[in-house]
Design an enzyme around this catalytic site. Structure first.
Site, PDB file in Angstrom:
ATOM      1  N   ALA A 227      40.950 -27.817  16.957  1.00 22.64           N
ATOM      2  CA  ALA A 227      41.294 -29.236  16.909  1.00 22.64           C
ATOM      3  C   ALA A 227      40.081 -30.017  17.413  1.00 22.64           C
ATOM      4  CB  ALA A 227      42.509 -29.507  17.784  1.00 22.64           C
TER       5      ALA A 227
ATOM      6  N   GLY B 125      42.842 -24.273  17.128  1.00 19.00           N
ATOM      7  CA  GLY B 125      43.628 -24.724  15.978  1.00 19.00           C
ATOM      8  C   GLY B 125      43.151 -24.131  14.666  1.00 19.00           C
TER       9      GLY B 125
ATOM     10  N   GLU C 218      44.881 -20.901  14.473  1.00 15.92           N
ATOM     11  CA  GLU C 218      46.307 -21.189  14.233  1.00 15.92           C
ATOM     12  C   GLU C 218      46.551 -21.616  12.789  1.00 15.92           C
ATOM     13  OE1 GLU C 218      46.344 -23.922  17.617  1.00 15.92           O
ATOM     14  OE2 GLU C 218      47.893 -22.699  18.542  1.00 15.92           O
TER      15      GLU C 218
ATOM     16  N   GLU D 270      41.427 -22.279  24.094  1.00 19.99           N
ATOM     17  CA  GLU D 270      41.956 -23.488  24.733  1.00 19.99           C
ATOM     18  C   GLU D 270      41.948 -23.416  26.250  1.00 19.99           C
ATOM     19  OE1 GLU D 270      43.293 -21.957  22.099  1.00 19.99           O
ATOM     20  OE2 GLU D 270      44.050 -23.424  20.652  1.00 19.99           O
TER      21      GLU D 270
HETATM   22  C1  HXC Z   1      34.904 -31.323  18.126  1.00 18.57           C
HETATM   23  C2  HXC Z   1      33.286 -29.756  17.770  1.00 18.57           C
HETATM   24  C3  HXC Z   1      34.253 -28.724  17.913  1.00 18.57           C
HETATM   25  C4  HXC Z   1      35.599 -29.090  18.160  1.00 18.57           C
HETATM   26  C5  HXC Z   1      32.316 -27.818  17.540  1.00 18.57           C
HETATM   27  N1  HXC Z   1      32.115 -29.146  17.546  1.00 18.57           N
HETATM   28  N2  HXC Z   1      33.606 -27.535  17.765  1.00 18.57           N
HETATM   29  N3  HXC Z   1      33.619 -31.041  17.877  1.00 18.57           N
HETATM   30  N4  HXC Z   1      35.857 -30.410  18.267  1.00 18.57           N
HETATM   31  N5  HXC Z   1      36.569 -28.184  18.281  1.00 18.57           N
HETATM   32  C6  HXC Z   1      30.853 -29.854  17.324  1.00 18.57           C
HETATM   33  C7  HXC Z   1      29.920 -29.710  18.509  1.00 18.57           C
HETATM   34  O1  HXC Z   1      30.229 -30.674  19.498  1.00 18.57           O
HETATM   35  C8  HXC Z   1      28.570 -29.989  17.856  1.00 18.57           C
HETATM   36  O2  HXC Z   1      28.419 -31.369  17.677  1.00 18.57           O
HETATM   37  C9  HXC Z   1      28.743 -29.353  16.483  1.00 18.57           C
HETATM   38  O3  HXC Z   1      30.144 -29.256  16.252  1.00 18.57           O
HETATM   39  C10 HXC Z   1      28.144 -27.957  16.398  1.00 18.57           C
HETATM   40  O4  HXC Z   1      28.694 -27.195  17.471  1.00 18.57           O
HETATM   41  P1  HXC Z   1      27.778 -26.385  18.520  1.00 18.57           P
HETATM   42  O5  HXC Z   1      28.613 -26.172  19.722  1.00 18.57           O
HETATM   43  O6  HXC Z   1      26.444 -27.022  18.687  1.00 18.57           O
HETATM   44  O7  HXC Z   1      27.577 -25.026  17.702  1.00 18.57           O
HETATM   45  P2  HXC Z   1      27.353 -23.566  18.302  1.00 18.57           P
HETATM   46  O8  HXC Z   1      26.411 -23.585  19.458  1.00 18.57           O
HETATM   47  O9  HXC Z   1      27.019 -22.716  17.135  1.00 18.57           O
HETATM   48  O10 HXC Z   1      28.779 -23.124  18.895  1.00 18.57           O
HETATM   49  C11 HXC Z   1      29.870 -22.957  18.024  1.00 18.57           C
HETATM   50  C12 HXC Z   1      31.199 -22.870  18.827  1.00 18.57           C
HETATM   51  C13 HXC Z   1      31.299 -24.100  19.752  1.00 18.57           C
HETATM   52  C14 HXC Z   1      31.209 -21.584  19.663  1.00 18.57           C
HETATM   53  C15 HXC Z   1      32.325 -22.828  17.813  1.00 18.57           C
HETATM   54  O11 HXC Z   1      31.056 -25.272  18.991  1.00 18.57           O
HETATM   55  C16 HXC Z   1      32.641 -24.228  20.422  1.00 18.57           C
HETATM   56  O12 HXC Z   1      32.891 -23.544  21.391  1.00 18.57           O
HETATM   57  N6  HXC Z   1      33.457 -25.151  19.913  1.00 18.57           N
HETATM   58  C17 HXC Z   1      34.745 -25.461  20.549  1.00 18.57           C
HETATM   59  C18 HXC Z   1      35.755 -24.389  20.250  1.00 18.57           C
HETATM   60  C19 HXC Z   1      37.106 -24.692  20.906  1.00 18.57           C
HETATM   61  O13 HXC Z   1      37.187 -24.828  22.146  1.00 18.57           O
HETATM   62  N7  HXC Z   1      38.177 -24.803  20.071  1.00 18.57           N
HETATM   63  C20 HXC Z   1      39.488 -25.082  20.585  1.00 18.57           C
HETATM   64  C21 HXC Z   1      39.754 -26.564  20.574  1.00 18.57           C
HETATM   65  S1  HXC Z   1      41.346 -26.970  21.211  1.00 18.57           S
HETATM   66  P3  HXC Z   1      27.016 -32.089  18.011  1.00 18.57           P
HETATM   67  O14 HXC Z   1      27.322 -33.542  17.829  1.00 18.57           O
HETATM   68  O15 HXC Z   1      26.668 -31.689  19.400  1.00 18.57           O
HETATM   69  O16 HXC Z   1      26.086 -31.543  17.001  1.00 18.57           O
HETATM   70  C22 HXC Z   1      42.380 -26.649  19.976  1.00 18.57           C
HETATM   71  C23 HXC Z   1      43.826 -26.971  20.259  1.00 18.57           C
HETATM   72  C24 HXC Z   1      44.674 -26.750  19.051  1.00 18.57           C
HETATM   73  O17 HXC Z   1      42.051 -26.223  18.928  1.00 18.57           O
HETATM   74  C25 HXC Z   1      45.914 -27.579  19.130  1.00 18.57           C
HETATM   75  C26 HXC Z   1      46.675 -27.564  17.842  1.00 18.57           C
HETATM   76  C27 HXC Z   1      47.816 -28.515  17.794  1.00 18.57           C
END
Ligand code: HXC
Length: 258
Positions: free
Chosen positions: A65, A109, A112, A132
């Site tokens: 998400a 997400g 999911e 998360e």
């Molecule tokens: C918003 C995101 C994002 C996310 C990545 N980006 N994931 N933006 N929401 N979930 C953005 C980063 O900020 C970055 O923007 C660009 O995408 C590239 O990501 P990087 O981190 O620079 O890439 P990398 O170093 O290759 O790392 C990849 C990654 C990492 C390991 C996937 O991005 C990451 O950990 N992302 C978050 C994963 C996460 O926590 N997902 C769960 C979210 S909560 P910029 O502007 O800096 O270039 C969730 C709840 C679900 O999903 C609820 C459902 C109802």
């Protein structure tokens, strides 16, 4: 229909949706989830479509998400408005098969969403996880519910509590994905599987999907009864007569209801 966060195309009888927010690794925001629901519902209602594929990019199916979009939400925003979750279940109302073709990250997400599809074909580059916990939250769209049913309590607890990622080989061993293929084959493999499905009789395809889902959602005795009734009802279709006559006659079936 014009979309901003997804790309939609039709390949034969297969509807393909590509998640398309490359600058944020296909982070799932409200608009993307609304558009995805609209596209899949549209394909579901289209008699020329027999199955669907949802995919992302080489780097990410979806990295979860959209964290930036939800960072400042209050409890009342998410509870009362159901922001984040309100349009996530549309995909579960789709009655034709939906295959997830996962390359790269399928996190939070994103994992999911892949699990809401009927099955997952993934690339050897795929990485699955429920990170998360690292954000001070828990999964909100099935990570604590569908994941243990798909892979076992032990693996689901490990992933949800540590937030670590699982690679494609581990995901296959755990039973999360049906096939692992080289990354450049992943989308084609999913499209080919969808094309195979779309050539079958649609009532049997839809009833097979409904029946397998019962195994996930209810007790065994209910699921067995449901399957039996579905099985019986297919004997009311022309395609059952055709399918069996073709086998007996040693020829290819010509299904009418595709
Ligand atoms: C918003 C995101 C994002 C996310 C990545 N980006 N994931 N933006 N929401 N979930 C953005 C980063 O900020 C970055 O923007 C660009 O995408 C590239 O990501 P990087 O981190 O620079 O890439 P990398 O170093 O290759 O790392 C990849 C990654 C990492 C390991 C996937 O991005 C990451 O950990 N992302 C978050 C994963 C996460 O926590 N997902 C769960 C979210 S909560 P910029 O502007 O800096 O270039 C969730 C709840 C679900 O999903 C609820 C459902 C109802």
């Amino acid at each position: 229909m014009t979309y901003e966060c997804i790309l939609v195309e039709t390949i034969g009888k297969v509807g393909l949706v590509r998640l398309n927010r490359p600058q944020v690794l296909n982070a799932l925001n409200d608009q993307l989830m609304t558009e995805l629901g609209q596209a899949l519902s549209g394909f579901d209602a289209d008699d020329n479509i027999g199955a669907m594929v949802v995919t992302g990019s080489d780097k990410a199916f979806a990295a979860g998400a959209d964290i930036a979009a939800m960072a400042n939400y209050s409890y009342m925003d998410v509870y009362k408005g159901e922001y984040i979750t309100r349009n996530w279940e549309t995909i579960k109302s789709v009655r034709k098969p939906v295959i997830a073709a996962v390359r790269g990250f399928a996190l939070g997400g994103g994992c999911e969403l892949a699990m809401m599809c009927d099955f997952i074909i993934c690339a050897d580059t795929a990485k699955f996880g429920q990170p998360e916990i690292k954000l001070g939250i828990i999964p909100g769209a099935g990570g604590t519910q569908r994941l243990p049913r798909a892979v076992s309590k032990a693996k689901a607890m490990d992933l949800c509590l540590t937030g670590r990622m699982m690679d494609a080989a581990e995901a296959e061993r755990a039973g999360l994905v049906s096939r692992v293929v080289p990354a450049d084959r992943c989308l084609d493999e999913a499209l080919e599987a969808a094309t195979v499905i779309a050539a079958y009789s649609i009532p049997s395809v839809m009833m097979a999907k409904e029946s397998v889902n019962r195994a996930f959602e209810g007790p065994l005795s209910e699921g067995m009864l449901f399957e039996r009734r579905m099985f019986h009802s297919l004997f009311a279709t022309e395609d059952q007569k055709e399918g069996m006559a073709a086998f007996v006659g040693k020829r290819k079936p010509e299904f009418k209801n595709k």
